[in-house]
Design a protein around this motif. Structure first.
Motif, short mmCIF file in Angstrom:
data_model
loop_
_atom_site.label_atom_id
_atom_site.label_comp_id
_atom_site.label_asym_id
_atom_site.label_seq_id
_atom_site.Cartn_x
_atom_site.Cartn_y
_atom_site.Cartn_z
N THR A 143 7.28 16.32 6.15
CA THR A 143 5.82 15.76 6.19
C THR A 143 5.75 14.36 5.83
N LEU A 144 6.51 14.18 4.57
CA LEU A 144 6.57 12.98 3.91
C LEU A 144 7.20 11.74 4.94
N ASP A 145 8.33 12.27 5.63
CA ASP A 145 8.78 11.23 6.59
C ASP A 145 7.61 11.06 7.64
N LYS A 146 6.88 11.90 8.19
CA LYS A 146 5.82 11.51 9.17
C LYS A 146 4.75 10.93 8.41
N ILE A 147 4.64 10.95 7.43
CA ILE A 147 3.39 10.11 7.15
C ILE A 147 3.86 8.57 6.98
N TRP A 148 5.14 8.36 6.62
CA TRP A 148 5.48 6.85 7.03
C TRP A 148 5.31 6.48 8.31
N PHE A 149 5.64 7.32 9.28
CA PHE A 149 5.49 6.92 10.84
C PHE A 149 3.76 6.94 11.18
N ALA A 150 3.01 7.89 10.61
CA ALA A 150 1.65 8.13 11.06
C ALA A 150 0.87 6.79 10.54
N VAL A 151 1.26 6.14 9.22
CA VAL A 151 0.59 5.31 8.68
C VAL A 151 1.02 3.85 9.13
N SER A 152 2.26 3.80 9.50
CA SER A 152 2.72 2.31 10.12
C SER A 152 2.04 2.52 11.53
N GLN A 173 0.90 -1.21 0.17
CA GLN A 173 0.03 -0.09 -0.01
C GLN A 173 0.75 1.35 0.07
N PHE A 174 2.28 1.10 0.11
CA PHE A 174 3.18 2.15 0.16
C PHE A 174 3.71 2.66 -1.01
N GLN A 175 3.25 2.20 -2.33
CA GLN A 175 3.84 2.50 -3.64
C GLN A 175 3.94 3.77 -4.03
N GLN A 176 3.04 4.54 -4.00
CA GLN A 176 3.13 5.99 -4.12
C GLN A 176 3.95 6.84 -3.37
N LEU A 177 3.79 6.52 -2.01
CA LEU A 177 4.63 7.21 -1.23
C LEU A 177 5.99 6.89 -1.01
N PHE A 178 6.25 5.69 -1.54
CA PHE A 178 7.69 5.18 -1.62
C PHE A 178 8.21 6.06 -2.95
N PHE A 179 7.51 6.16 -3.95
CA PHE A 179 8.21 6.67 -5.29
C PHE A 179 8.53 8.36 -4.83
N ILE A 180 7.46 8.78 -4.25
CA ILE A 180 7.43 10.13 -4.00
C ILE A 180 8.71 10.49 -3.16
N SER A 181 8.89 9.72 -1.90
CA SER A 181 9.74 9.70 -0.91
C SER A 181 11.03 9.58 -1.55
N LYS A 182 11.40 8.50 -2.55
CA LYS A 182 12.66 8.24 -3.02
C LYS A 182 12.98 9.42 -4.06
N LEU A 204 14.21 8.22 1.33
CA LEU A 204 14.65 7.05 1.69
C LEU A 204 15.57 6.46 0.83
N PRO A 205 16.59 5.66 1.21
CA PRO A 205 17.86 5.17 0.61
C PRO A 205 17.77 3.95 0.06
N GLN A 206 16.52 3.29 0.29
CA GLN A 206 16.15 1.90 -0.15
C GLN A 206 16.25 1.68 -1.51
N ASP A 207 16.57 0.31 -1.97
CA ASP A 207 16.51 0.08 -3.28
C ASP A 207 15.11 0.14 -3.85
N LEU A 208 14.86 0.84 -5.14
CA LEU A 208 13.85 1.16 -5.92
C LEU A 208 13.53 -0.07 -6.67
N GLU A 209 14.20 -1.03 -7.23
CA GLU A 209 13.65 -2.28 -7.99
C GLU A 209 13.43 -3.25 -7.13
N LYS A 210 13.98 -3.47 -6.03
CA LYS A 210 13.41 -4.39 -5.15
C LYS A 210 12.20 -4.24 -4.55
N PHE A 211 12.11 -2.91 -4.04
CA PHE A 211 10.80 -2.47 -3.57
C PHE A 211 9.56 -2.72 -4.65
N ARG A 212 9.79 -2.22 -5.84
CA ARG A 212 9.08 -2.51 -7.09
C ARG A 212 8.57 -3.81 -7.13
N SER A 213 9.67 -4.99 -7.24
CA SER A 213 9.30 -6.08 -7.72
C SER A 213 8.73 -7.08 -6.26
#
Length: 529
Positions: free
Chosen positions: A187-196, A14-23, A28-37
């Motif tokens: 705000t983007l960072d706090k959306i991750w915390f709030a939704v989690s 459910q975090f697809q859109q939030l992850f791409f915008i944050s990236k 976020l420094p995490q890998d984009l391809e591994k998250f997408r797949s």
């Protein structure tokens, strides 16, 4: 071969859109391809480099913004009190400090964040086995709503300030866009915390709902048993009702019934004020049995239907209760780990919210008194923009505090619902099991705090509100004192200047008189020789 697909939908899906915008924003420094797949968060060297580059770029352009709009700030100390100058200088960089805290914390916790969501996925699988069904689609809707509100607030503040309070005829005014970057990233960072955090609250409530369902099912079972008992022990209408002699006083109070007049030969219904024994109309929790009976009509409780209750089988329900309490403990541990990951960003956000809210109101007061204010706080010159800024800043802080408080309450409510199971079952062995499990729940409660300085609950929100009011009054009083002192100095200087001017005029008048006397004396004195 058995399918290797997970039994439940991963939360990160459910975090697809939030992850791409944050990236893209560099949060976020995490890998984009591994998250997408695979919908997992894993470390990435290229992501770390990109994030560090974005942080350096943000800092450079933000300082360039401060330098470009710093002409007003450089003249502020000479024209305004030192207090306003110091407050403006400190708060100019607090947004940058908050943004740097978010990004550096994300770099430090990039491996732990993936483990956190993996633990949530495993907890979801265990809940699924206990028939606790979770709907993660509401998480996706909540993320989209938060993103839309963030964009609307940021654009409204940025555009309104740029049009009304910035000289957009100069090309350097384009740098004003950088003033919105720190708050947007935060705000983007706090959306991750709030939704989690909201996801954890949903899991606590799913456990509570499952326990409540056990209670309701057992009450159905008891009502069904009572209906079967009524059918097997129904009395003939020709026989008089049997009365308990110990309750003779109660019958007399209710209907004035004389039990002595009721012999064996008396016929039911022959008296005028006969009162039949009344069954207890409340269940163990003070709820009306008639209400429960209305939910399950009598035509559904025929002898053809057989109700079952897990609470009636202690050996069967013991395993279920143990599993639910273990999952509850695991979710509490996940909450504690989440609090540790976001402890510094939460502390910086609360400090930022407290200071900005106080300063914005203080600068609004200064603007109403036609006093100069720092350039980056020129939004305080417009009351409407000030309301939007305060609503945006306070909304983030209040929502996180409220959500943390509700999650903590949901975790503690599990013990109450667990005791309901023991009370409604009315079994000594089951009640011993419930007591043992409730002690474990009591020792694994979860509370959220900002680095341990204060707990995120409504009491803290009340204290912060009082602190803002107190400090705002103090700042206004200092400002009034400074203005009065400045006016006194100006008045004293003007009096000195007036006195000096009067003294000069007096000396000139004295000199003119002396010269006149000298000329007169010279002209009137006769010459000899």
């Amino acid at each position: 071969m058995p399918s290797s697909e997970p039994e439940v939908q991963p939360l990160l899906q459910q975090f697809q859109q939030l992850f791409f915008i944050s990236k893209i924003a560099g949060i976020l420094p995490q890998d984009l391809e591994k998250f997408r797949s695979r919908n997992v968060l894993e470390k990435s060297r290229s992501g770390m480099v990109y994030m560090m580059v974005t942080l350096v770029v943000y800092v450079m352009f933000y300082n360039l913004l401060i330098y470009s709009f710093g002409e007003e700030d450089r003249s502020l100390k000479a024209t305004q009190s030192t207090l306003t100058f110091v407050i403006g200088l400190f708060l100019t960089y607090i947004g940058l400090i908050m943004m740097g805290t978010d990004q550096l914390t994300a770099l430090r916790n990039q491996g732990k964040l993936g483990e956190l969501y993996e633990r949530i996925r495993l907890a979801d699988e265990r809940l699924f086995k206990e028939k606790c069904v979770l709907d993660n689609s509401c998480i996706g809707r909540r993320i989209r709503i938060m993103l839309i509100m963030t964009v609307l607030f940021e654009l409204s503040i940025l555009v309104a300030t740029y049009i009304k309070l910035v000289d957009y005829t100069q090309w350097m005014s384009v740098l004003w866009v950088m003033s919105a970057v720190p708050t947007f990233i935060n705000t983007l960072d706090k959306i991750w915390f709030a939704v989690s955090l909201y996801a954890l609250k949903e899991r606590f409530e799913a456990i509570n709902a499952t326990l409540e369902e056990l209670v309701m099912t057992h009450e159905k079972f008891k009502i069904w048993l009572r209906g079967e008992s009524d059918n097997t022990t129904s009395l003939d209408s020709s026989q008089p009702p049997q009365y308990d002699s110990n309750l003779e006083y109660l019958y007399k109070e209710l209907g004035g019934l004389d039990l002595g007049s009721m012999g064996k030969g008396s016929v039911a219904g022959s008296g005028k004020n006969k009162v039949a024994p009344v069954a207890h109309s409340m269940n163990s929790f003070g709820e009306s049995i008639e209400t429960a009976s209305d939910k399950f009509p009598r035509n559904q409780m025929s002898s053809n239907l057989v109700y079952e209750s897990e609470l009636a089988n202690v050996s069967k329900v013991e395993e279920k209760l143990n599993n639910l309490c273990q999952v509850h403990d695991e979710i509490c541990e996940i909450g504690k780990a989440m609090n540790e990951l976001w402890s510094y960003p939460i502390l910086s956000l609360m400090a930022y919210g407290f200071l900005i809210f106080t300063a914005q109101l203080y600068f609004l007061y200064c603007a109403t008194q036609t006093q100069p204010i720092p350039s980056l706080f020129r939004s305080a010159k417009n009351p409407l923009i000030t309301v939007i800024v305060l609503s945006y800043t306070s909304g983030k802080c209040v929502y996180l505090i409220y959500l943390s408080w509700k999650t903590s309450l949901a975790s503690k409510r599990t013990g109450i619902t667990l005791h309901k199971c023991g009370v409604v079952a009315d079994d000594n062995l089951l009640y011993e099991i419930v007591n043992h499990l409730s002690l474990k729940l009591l020792n694994h409660s979860v509370d959220f705090s900002a680095c341990g300085f204060f707990t995120l609950d409504m009491e803290t929100l009340y204290g912060v509100s009082g602190g803002i009011t107190s400090y705002l009054i103090i700042l206004i009083q200092f400002n009034l004192a400074a203005q009065q002192a400045k006016e006194a100095i100006q008045t004293f200087s003007s009096l000195n200047d007036t006195a000096g001017l009067v003294g000069s005029v007096t000396e000139m008048d004295n000199g003119s008189s002396t010269l006149h006397d000298l000329v007169s004396t010279t002209m009137l004195t006769p010459t000899t020789g």
